[in-house]
Write a protein that holds these residues in place. Sequence first.
Motif, PDB file in Angstrom:
ATOM      1  N   ALA A 223       3.297  15.542   3.577  1.00  0.00           N
ATOM      2  CA  ALA A 223       2.225  15.266   4.771  1.00  0.00           C
ATOM      3  C   ALA A 223       2.256  16.566   5.502  1.00  0.00           C
ATOM      4  O   ALA A 223       3.022  17.341   5.440  1.00  0.00           O
ATOM      5  N   ASN A 224       1.050  16.885   5.920  1.00  0.00           N
ATOM      6  CA  ASN A 224       0.754  17.912   6.696  1.00  0.00           C
ATOM      7  C   ASN A 224       0.404  17.823   8.328  1.00  0.00           C
ATOM      8  O   ASN A 224       0.202  18.599   9.113  1.00  0.00           O
ATOM      9  N   SER A 225       0.888  16.594   8.688  1.00  0.00           N
ATOM     10  CA  SER A 225       0.435  16.301  10.148  1.00  0.00           C
ATOM     11  C   SER A 225       1.417  14.910  10.452  1.00  0.00           C
ATOM     12  O   SER A 225       1.885  14.153   9.493  1.00  0.00           O
ATOM     13  N   LEU A 226       1.639  14.652  11.690  1.00  0.00           N
ATOM     14  CA  LEU A 226       2.483  13.387  11.985  1.00  0.00           C
ATOM     15  C   LEU A 226       1.905  12.093  11.568  1.00  0.00           C
ATOM     16  O   LEU A 226       2.485  11.419  11.039  1.00  0.00           O
ATOM     17  N   SER A 227       0.666  12.024  11.960  1.00  0.00           N
ATOM     18  CA  SER A 227      -0.170  10.690  11.497  1.00  0.00           C
ATOM     19  C   SER A 227       0.067  10.578  10.226  1.00  0.00           C
ATOM     20  O   SER A 227      -0.007   9.312   9.537  1.00  0.00           O
ATOM     21  N   SER A 228      -0.381  11.439   9.299  1.00  0.00           N
ATOM     22  CA  SER A 228      -0.355  11.502   7.915  1.00  0.00           C
ATOM     23  C   SER A 228       0.949  11.127   7.356  1.00  0.00           C
ATOM     24  O   SER A 228       1.179  10.588   6.040  1.00  0.00           O
ATOM     25  N   ARG A 229       1.938  11.514   7.986  1.00  0.00           N
ATOM     26  CA  ARG A 229       3.167  11.521   7.627  1.00  0.00           C
ATOM     27  C   ARG A 229       3.816   9.982   7.680  1.00  0.00           C
ATOM     28  O   ARG A 229       4.247   9.273   7.019  1.00  0.00           O
ATOM     29  N   LEU A 230       3.354   9.336   8.985  1.00  0.00           N
ATOM     30  CA  LEU A 230       3.571   8.282   9.156  1.00  0.00           C
ATOM     31  C   LEU A 230       2.821   6.972   8.372  1.00  0.00           C
ATOM     32  O   LEU A 230       3.308   6.275   7.660  1.00  0.00           O
ATOM     33  N   HIS A 231       1.512   7.513   8.026  1.00  0.00           N
ATOM     34  CA  HIS A 231       0.864   6.693   7.000  1.00  0.00           C
ATOM     35  C   HIS A 231       1.537   6.533   5.525  1.00  0.00           C
ATOM     36  O   HIS A 231       1.526   5.771   4.751  1.00  0.00           O
ATOM     37  N   TRP A 232       1.949   7.871   5.177  1.00  0.00           N
ATOM     38  CA  TRP A 232       2.644   8.132   3.836  1.00  0.00           C
ATOM     39  C   TRP A 232       4.152   7.127   3.913  1.00  0.00           C
ATOM     40  O   TRP A 232       4.341   6.434   2.837  1.00  0.00           O
ATOM     41  N   ALA A 233       4.566   7.157   5.044  1.00  0.00           N
ATOM     42  CA  ALA A 233       6.040   6.278   5.147  1.00  0.00           C
ATOM     43  C   ALA A 233       5.509   4.658   5.026  1.00  0.00           C
ATOM     44  O   ALA A 233       6.239   3.967   4.215  1.00  0.00           O
ATOM     45  N   SER A 234       4.347   4.261   5.259  1.00  0.00           N
ATOM     46  CA  SER A 234       4.047   2.856   5.271  1.00  0.00           C
ATOM     47  C   SER A 234       3.767   2.620   4.056  1.00  0.00           C
ATOM     48  O   SER A 234       3.903   1.770   3.252  1.00  0.00           O
ATOM     49  N   ILE A 235       3.015   3.730   3.348  1.00  0.00           N
ATOM     50  CA  ILE A 235       2.821   3.448   1.688  1.00  0.00           C
ATOM     51  C   ILE A 235       4.086   3.195   0.880  1.00  0.00           C
ATOM     52  O   ILE A 235       4.138   2.600  -0.017  1.00  0.00           O
ATOM     53  N   LEU A 236       5.033   4.246   1.205  1.00  0.00           N
ATOM     54  CA  LEU A 236       6.134   4.332   0.362  1.00  0.00           C
ATOM     55  C   LEU A 236       6.949   2.951   0.629  1.00  0.00           C
ATOM     56  O   LEU A 236       7.589   2.501  -0.449  1.00  0.00           O
ATOM     57  N   ALA A 237       6.969   2.702   1.945  1.00  0.00           N
ATOM     58  CA  ALA A 237       7.654   1.120   2.075  1.00  0.00           C
ATOM     59  C   ALA A 237       6.930  -0.059   1.464  1.00  0.00           C
ATOM     60  O   ALA A 237       7.939  -0.657   0.756  1.00  0.00           O
ATOM     61  N   ALA A 238       5.694   0.037   1.491  1.00  0.00           N
ATOM     62  CA  ALA A 238       4.903  -1.228   1.009  1.00  0.00           C
ATOM     63  C   ALA A 238       5.116  -1.237  -0.684  1.00  0.00           C
ATOM     64  O   ALA A 238       4.818  -2.244  -1.213  1.00  0.00           O
ATOM     65  N   SER A 239       4.979  -0.127  -1.183  1.00  0.00           N
ATOM     66  CA  SER A 239       5.255   0.026  -2.418  1.00  0.00           C
ATOM     67  C   SER A 239       6.559   0.098  -3.233  1.00  0.00           C
ATOM     68  O   SER A 239       6.749   0.415  -4.442  1.00  0.00           O
ATOM     69  N   SER A 240       7.689   0.069  -2.569  1.00  0.00           N
ATOM     70  CA  SER A 240       8.859   0.274  -2.879  1.00  0.00           C
ATOM     71  C   SER A 240       9.446  -0.679  -4.003  1.00  0.00           C
ATOM     72  O   SER A 240       8.971  -2.050  -3.775  1.00  0.00           O
ATOM     73  N   ALA A 241      10.268  -0.463  -4.841  1.00  0.00           N
ATOM     74  CA  ALA A 241      10.758  -1.130  -5.816  1.00  0.00           C
ATOM     75  C   ALA A 241      12.203  -0.995  -5.599  1.00  0.00           C
ATOM     76  O   ALA A 241      12.783  -0.478  -4.793  1.00  0.00           O
ATOM     77  N   LYS A 242      13.024  -2.169  -6.259  1.00  0.00           N
ATOM     78  CA  LYS A 242      14.509  -2.071  -6.137  1.00  0.00           C
ATOM     79  C   LYS A 242      15.241  -1.008  -6.763  1.00  0.00           C
ATOM     80  O   LYS A 242      16.311  -0.393  -6.286  1.00  0.00           O
ATOM     81  N   LEU A 243      14.545  -0.237  -7.662  1.00  0.00           N
ATOM     82  CA  LEU A 243      15.308   0.884  -8.302  1.00  0.00           C
ATOM     83  C   LEU A 243      14.605   1.979  -7.788  1.00  0.00           C
ATOM     84  O   LEU A 243      13.597   1.917  -7.392  1.00  0.00           O
ATOM     85  N   PRO A 244      15.434   3.122  -7.860  1.00  0.00           N
ATOM     86  CA  PRO A 244      14.769   4.611  -7.205  1.00  0.00           C
ATOM     87  C   PRO A 244      13.794   4.809  -8.130  1.00  0.00           C
ATOM     88  O   PRO A 244      13.726   4.579  -9.440  1.00  0.00           O
ATOM     89  N   ASP A 245      12.818   5.486  -7.255  1.00  0.00           N
ATOM     90  CA  ASP A 245      11.440   6.159  -7.956  1.00  0.00           C
ATOM     91  C   ASP A 245      11.962   7.444  -8.619  1.00  0.00           C
ATOM     92  O   ASP A 245      12.549   8.251  -7.864  1.00  0.00           O
ATOM     93  N   GLU A 246      11.457   7.539  -9.820  1.00  0.00           N
ATOM     94  CA  GLU A 246      12.053   8.883 -10.497  1.00  0.00           C
ATOM     95  C   GLU A 246      11.551  10.115  -9.934  1.00  0.00           C
ATOM     96  O   GLU A 246      12.129  11.110 -10.116  1.00  0.00           O
ATOM     97  N   GLY A 247      10.171  10.104  -9.374  1.00  0.00           N
ATOM     98  CA  GLY A 247       9.804  11.134  -8.738  1.00  0.00           C
ATOM     99  C   GLY A 247      10.327  11.595  -7.391  1.00  0.00           C
ATOM    100  O   GLY A 247      10.538  12.700  -7.194  1.00  0.00           O
ATOM    101  N   LEU A 248      10.663  10.602  -6.620  1.00  0.00           N
ATOM    102  CA  LEU A 248      11.236  10.824  -5.314  1.00  0.00           C
ATOM    103  C   LEU A 248      12.803  10.845  -5.371  1.00  0.00           C
ATOM    104  O   LEU A 248      13.307  11.108  -4.474  1.00  0.00           O
ATOM    105  N   ARG A 249      13.428  10.171  -6.458  1.00  0.00           N
ATOM    106  CA  ARG A 249      14.910   9.967  -6.775  1.00  0.00           C
ATOM    107  C   ARG A 249      15.764   9.377  -5.612  1.00  0.00           C
ATOM    108  O   ARG A 249      16.628   9.789  -5.295  1.00  0.00           O
ATOM    109  N   MET A 250      14.802   8.415  -5.366  1.00  0.00           N
ATOM    110  CA  MET A 250      15.192   7.535  -4.202  1.00  0.00           C
ATOM    111  C   MET A 250      14.376   6.323  -4.142  1.00  0.00           C
ATOM    112  O   MET A 250      13.245   6.361  -4.772  1.00  0.00           O
ATOM    113  N   THR A 251      14.775   5.070  -3.588  1.00  0.00           N
ATOM    114  CA  THR A 251      13.617   4.136  -3.514  1.00  0.00           C
ATOM    115  C   THR A 251      12.492   4.483  -2.531  1.00  0.00           C
ATOM    116  O   THR A 251      12.884   5.309  -1.657  1.00  0.00           O
TER     117      THR A 251
END
Length: 270
Positions: A223-251
């Motif tokens: 992200a390149n701004s505070l608001s876009s980073r928070l939006h990105w965080a909500s997307i990551l949390a809502a789409s999280s799986a129990k196994l680590p994401d291969e691209g993120l190297r974490m859940t």
Amino acid sequence: PVRLKDMHSHWAWVRDADEDGSRGVKGGGGVEEVAFRPIPFTEKSIEFFTLSARQCWMVPPHLQGEPLDSILSCVPANEDCLQFVRMTSDRLTRAFAKFELLEYVHVMKDSKQIHALLPRFQLRFSQLLSGGPYISNEHKGFKLALAQQLAVTLPLFTHYLVLEHLEQVTASEHCFRRRKLLVPVGDVVPQDGVCRVELAKACDADIRLFEYNQHRWTGIFEANSLSSRLHWASILAASSAKLPDEGLRMTGTEAALAEVEKCLTHAPLA
């Protein structure tokens, strides 16, 4: 198009047969041209018009204040003027269907290019009539990527457009094209087993976008701004799986917490 029906007033130009034999309707008056103006009665500019209910044209901004007679005499003959056409590309349809309501997507052409417009997002992509990629008009140097689903990251989130840089970049002895994601701004909601951003239904809505650029070394989108980073965080949390994401190297949840932590600042709130 729906936006032309609901966001404009419609003015039919009725001609008599003896007014202009080449355009008139035999045996009496008839409607051949329809001008599309802004809804307020005092607005006289003509933004679109139709010919014989089969051709619909966009009027260039510098001609919108001219009388319809003048517009009809120069717009269809002008090679740079845009005419509405049907969307025939399956690839384009699939790419836009997961991002925007197709009824709000406009496809137009001139003498050289086909243009795909997403007016609610103020986006335009252009392709030469001879073929080739759809080049972004707003994001210089980027094109619409062939693959519109990320291979290893965010498998449960699909509501974005993937743009790819026209030029390859060499990093660590590997050649790749820099990419960026365009994600609508809005509430992130679950839908049919995946997550989407809830969009406004109104045809005249003005929807903002956040863009996330891919880091050339890690491959992670940033992200390149505070608001876009928070939006990105909500997307990551809502789409999280129990196994680590291969691209993120974490859940996704862990990545969301890391993004929120980046939002902390030591600057005074005042």
